[in-house]
Design an enzyme around this catalytic site. Structure first.
Site, short mmCIF file in Angstrom:
data_model
loop_
_atom_site.label_atom_id
_atom_site.label_comp_id
_atom_site.label_asym_id
_atom_site.label_seq_id
_atom_site.Cartn_x
_atom_site.Cartn_y
_atom_site.Cartn_z
N ASN A 33 1.98 -8.66 -6.83
CA ASN A 33 1.27 -8.96 -5.59
C ASN A 33 -0.16 -8.43 -5.63
O ASN A 33 -1.12 -9.16 -5.37
CB ASN A 33 2.03 -8.34 -4.41
CG ASN A 33 1.33 -8.60 -3.09
OD1 ASN A 33 1.35 -9.72 -2.59
ND2 ASN A 33 0.70 -7.58 -2.54
N SER A 43 1.54 6.91 -9.05
CA SER A 43 2.62 5.98 -8.67
C SER A 43 2.20 4.58 -9.12
O SER A 43 1.03 4.35 -9.44
CB SER A 43 2.83 5.97 -7.15
OG SER A 43 1.76 5.29 -6.51
N ARG A 64 0.77 -1.25 0.00
CA ARG A 64 0.00 0.00 0.00
C ARG A 64 0.81 1.30 0.00
O ARG A 64 0.25 2.39 0.16
CB ARG A 64 -0.98 -0.01 1.17
CG ARG A 64 -0.33 0.04 2.55
CD ARG A 64 -0.34 1.44 3.10
NE ARG A 64 0.26 1.56 4.41
CZ ARG A 64 1.03 2.60 4.74
NH1 ARG A 64 1.30 3.55 3.87
NH2 ARG A 64 1.52 2.69 5.95
N LYS A 90 -4.25 0.08 -8.13
CA LYS A 90 -5.63 0.24 -7.64
C LYS A 90 -6.57 0.59 -8.81
O LYS A 90 -7.74 0.20 -8.80
CB LYS A 90 -5.70 1.33 -6.57
CG LYS A 90 -4.92 0.99 -5.30
CD LYS A 90 -5.61 -0.09 -4.46
CE LYS A 90 -4.85 -0.34 -3.17
NZ LYS A 90 -5.55 -1.22 -2.23
N THR A 92 -8.21 3.83 -3.38
CA THR A 92 -7.51 5.04 -2.94
C THR A 92 -8.03 6.26 -3.70
O THR A 92 -8.42 6.15 -4.86
CB THR A 92 -5.99 4.90 -3.16
OG1 THR A 92 -5.36 6.15 -2.90
CG2 THR A 92 -5.64 4.48 -4.58
N TYR A 133 1.95 2.03 -7.24
CA TYR A 133 0.93 1.56 -6.28
C TYR A 133 -0.46 2.06 -6.67
O TYR A 133 -1.41 1.28 -6.74
CB TYR A 133 1.28 2.06 -4.86
CG TYR A 133 0.06 2.20 -3.99
CD1 TYR A 133 -0.58 1.07 -3.50
CD2 TYR A 133 -0.50 3.46 -3.72
CE1 TYR A 133 -1.75 1.19 -2.75
CE2 TYR A 133 -1.65 3.58 -2.98
CZ TYR A 133 -2.27 2.45 -2.50
OH TYR A 133 -3.43 2.57 -1.78
N HIS A 134 -0.58 3.36 -6.93
CA HIS A 134 -1.90 3.90 -7.29
C HIS A 134 -2.40 3.27 -8.59
O HIS A 134 -3.59 3.02 -8.76
CB HIS A 134 -1.84 5.43 -7.44
CG HIS A 134 -1.68 6.15 -6.12
ND1 HIS A 134 -0.48 6.66 -5.68
CD2 HIS A 134 -2.58 6.44 -5.14
CE1 HIS A 134 -0.66 7.25 -4.50
NE2 HIS A 134 -1.93 7.11 -4.15
N1 USQ Z 1 4.59 14.57 1.76
C1 USQ Z 1 5.38 15.58 2.27
N2 USQ Z 1 6.29 15.26 3.23
C2 USQ Z 1 6.43 14.00 3.72
C3 USQ Z 1 5.62 12.98 3.20
C4 USQ Z 1 4.72 13.29 2.22
O1 USQ Z 1 5.26 16.74 1.89
O2 USQ Z 1 7.27 13.82 4.59
C5 USQ Z 1 3.56 14.89 0.74
C6 USQ Z 1 3.69 14.07 -0.54
O3 USQ Z 1 4.55 14.71 -1.46
C7 USQ Z 1 2.24 14.03 -1.00
C8 USQ Z 1 1.44 14.05 0.29
O4 USQ Z 1 2.31 14.52 1.29
O5 USQ Z 1 1.92 15.16 -1.73
C9 USQ Z 1 0.90 12.71 0.71
O6 USQ Z 1 1.93 11.76 0.83
P1 USQ Z 1 1.74 10.43 1.71
O7 USQ Z 1 3.05 9.72 1.69
O8 USQ Z 1 1.14 10.76 3.02
O9 USQ Z 1 0.57 9.65 0.93
P2 USQ Z 1 0.54 8.84 -0.44
O10 USQ Z 1 1.90 8.53 -0.96
O11 USQ Z 1 -0.38 9.56 -1.36
O12 USQ Z 1 -0.13 7.46 -0.02
C10 USQ Z 1 -0.96 7.32 1.14
C11 USQ Z 1 -1.04 5.84 1.50
C12 USQ Z 1 -1.78 5.08 0.41
C13 USQ Z 1 -3.14 5.72 0.18
C14 USQ Z 1 -2.98 7.19 -0.16
C15 USQ Z 1 -4.29 7.92 -0.23
O13 USQ Z 1 0.25 5.28 1.72
O14 USQ Z 1 -1.95 3.73 0.78
O15 USQ Z 1 -3.79 5.06 -0.88
O16 USQ Z 1 -2.24 7.82 0.91
S1 USQ Z 1 -4.27 9.24 -1.38
O17 USQ Z 1 -3.03 9.99 -1.22
O18 USQ Z 1 -5.42 10.09 -1.10
O19 USQ Z 1 -4.31 8.67 -2.71
#
Ligand code: USQ
Length: 380
Positions: free
Chosen positions: A117, A182, A99, A188, A143, A184-185
Site C-alpha cells: 500500500n 518497524s 501509519r 517511510k 516520520t 511501517y517505518h
Molecule cells: N509505548 C508504551 N506504551 C504504550 C504505547 C507505546 O510504552 O501503551 C511506547 C512504545 O514502546 C514506544 C513509544 O511509546 O517506545 C511510542 O509508541 P507509539 O505507539 O506512540 O508510536 P510509534 O509506534 O512510534 O508510531 C507513532 C505513529 C506513527 C509515527 C510515529 C512517529 O503511529 O505514524 O510515524 O509515531 S515516531 O515515533 O517519532 O517515529
C-alpha cells in the site's frame, strides 16, 4: 492554492484539510477510507463518533471549499490519473499510507499490506505525474522513526548529515542514515529513496516532513461542529502513547508503560500538525534541489516521564509491561526543528495544558469505550 490531500479522511489528514480550506485553498480530499475499514476489522473504533466522509465534507462547506473523491491510489492508477489530470493541483499532501507501526508488525498479511500500500501509492503518485507532465509541490508525511532514536551523531539534523570522508578528507553532506524500527517505518525510509530519485531525474520539488508522535484529538476547526469531529484512537495498534496514557488516566486504567519507560520520543500536537503542513506547503524547495526535510516536532520526552506526570496529576497507577517491541530500553534524543521554526512555527507544548481538553473529550464519549482493545496484540 489548489491542494490535493491524499488520505484526507485520516487522523492527521482531516484537520489538515480543514486548515487548508480555512486559509482559502481549494481542497480536494482523495481517500479510500481504509482507516475506517481497518478500524472495523480490528473492532477498535475511534472513541469519538466520527461522521461519514460525505457528512464531514457537507459540514465543512461553512469553513471553505472542500470536496471528496473516493480512490485507492495504490491499486487504481487509472482512476487516480484521471483525478490528478482533472484537478491539476499546486500542492499535493501525501498522508495516504498505513501509519501504525504495531499494525505493520501484526503478521505477514499486515506486513505485505503496509509495504504494498505505502510504496505503490507513493510510486503511483510520482509516476502518474510524470506521465501527465504535472510538477506540483509534493509534501510527504514522513516520520522521526526513519532516523532511529539515538544520539549517535548528536542532535538529529533535518534529513542531512555533514561528514568528513576519511579517505579523501573532504567535507560533504549525506542523507542521514536510516534506521527503521518497524515495517511501517521502513516504508517511510523507502519512500524517501524513491522520492530522491524522482527529484533528481524529473526535478520534482518535494518536502518530507519527519513528524514525531502526534497527540491531542481536536483542532479549533474540528471542534467547531459535531460533524467535523476528529478521530481518537486509543487501542493497542493505532493509539499513540500519550493519547493512550491520557485516556487510561481518565478511566483509572493503569498506564501501560512498555519496558522501563526510558524510550525518549519526539511529540507534536495535532493542531500543530495542520499548521506545520500548511507552512511547509507554502515554501517549496527550488526545482533541482534535493528533498527539503523538516523535522515536524515540538518537544522530546521519555515515555516514563509522561507516565509519571499523569500519575502525579491524577494518582493513576503505572504498570510496567514486558516491552512487546524490539527497541532500545532507553535512549537520549535531541532533535532540531529549525526549518519549521524559521517559517514561523511556534510549538504548542504539553505545559500548555491541552491534556485537560483531551480528558474532557474522553469524559464525554466514555460510554463508547471498549476496554478490551487497550492491550496491544503486536509483538516483535
Ligand atoms: N509505548 C508504551 N506504551 C504504550 C504505547 C507505546 O510504552 O501503551 C511506547 C512504545 O514502546 C514506544 C513509544 O511509546 O517506545 C511510542 O509508541 P507509539 O505507539 O506512540 O508510536 P510509534 O509506534 O512510534 O508510531 C507513532 C505513529 C506513527 C509515527 C510515529 C512517529 O503511529 O505514524 O510515524 O509515531 S515516531 O515515533 O517519532 O517515529
Amino acid at each position: 492554492m489548489k491542494a490535493l490531500i491524499l488520505g484526507g479522511d485520516g487522523f492527521c489528514g482531516w484537520p489538515t484539510s480543514l486548515h487548508f480550506a480555512a486559509n482559502g485553498c481549494e481542497v480536494l480530499i482523495v481517500d479510500n477510507l481504509s482507516r475506517r475499514e481497518i478500524m472495523e476489522r480490528l473492532s477498535a473504533p475511534s472513541l469519538t463518533p466520527i461522521r461519514p466522509i460525505e457528512r464531514r465534507v457537507e459540514a465543512a462547506q461553512d469553513i471553505g471549499n472542500i470536496s471528496f473523491k473516493f480512490c485507492d491510489i495504490a491499486n487504481d492508477p487509472e482512476q487516480f490519473k484521471a483525478i490528478l489530470a482533472g484537478f491539476n493541483a499546486d500542492v499535493i499532501v501525501h498522508f495516504a499510507e498505513q501509519r501504525s507501526a504495531p499494525y505493520s508488525m501484526l503478521g505477514g498479511t499486515e506486513r505485505s499490506y503496509t509495504v504494498n500500500n505505502n510504496l505503490s501509492g507513493t510510486h503511483n503518485l510520482f509516476s502518474l505525474l510524470v506521465e501527465l507532465k504535472q510538477y506540483p509541490h509534493i509534501v510527504h508525511l514522513g516520520t522521526m522513526g526513519v532516523y532511529g532514536y539515538n544520539d549517535d551523531f548528536g542532535e538529529i539534523p533535518e534529513g542531512y548529515l555533514p561528514i568528513t570522508v576519511k579517505q579523501t578528507n573532504k567535507d560533504i553532506v549525506i542523507p542521514y542514515p536510516t534506521n527503521p524500527g518497524s515495517i511501517y517505518h521502513m516504508t517511510k525510509c523507502l519512500d524517501h529513496t524513491l522520492m530522491q530519485f524522482y527529484a533528481k531525474n524529473w526535478g520534482f520539488r518535494i518536502t518530507d516532513l519527519h513528524q514525531g508522535i502526534v497527540w491531542g484529538t481536536d483542532t479549533d476547526l474540528t471542534a467547531s461542529h459535531e460533524d467535523l469531529i476528529n478521530r481518537f484512537d486509543y487501542d493497542g495498534e493505532y493509539g499513540t502513547v500519550l493519547n493512550r496514557f491520557i485516556l487510561q488516566a481518565q478511566i483509572g486504567h493503569p498506564l501501560t508503560v512498555y519496558g522501563s519507560g526510558g524510550q525518549a520520543r519526539a511529540f507534536i500536537h495535532i493542531q500543530d500538525t495542520a499548521r506545520c503542513v500548511y507552512l511547509a506547503a507554502g515554501c517549496p524547495p527550488e526545482v533541482g534541489a534535493p528533498i527539503q526535510v523538516f523535522n515536524q516536532i515540538s518537544e522530546v520526552h521519555t515515555v516514563g516521564d509522561l507516565a509519571r506526570l499523569l500519575h502525579k496529576q491524577t494518582g493513576v497507577d503505572i504498570a510496567y509491561h514486558n516491552n512487546p517491541r524490539k527497541e532500545a530500553a532507553e535512549n537520549s534524543l535531541k532533535v532540531s526543528n529549525q526549518g519549521l521554526c524559521s517559517l514561523g512555527f511556534e510549538p504548542i507544548c504539553l505545559a500548555d495544558n491541552l491534556m485537560a481538553e483531551i480528558s474532557a473529550t474522553v469524559g464525554k464519549y466514555e460510554n463508547r469505550l471498549s476496554r478490551s482493545t487497550i492491550q496491544s496484540r503486536a509483538r516483535w
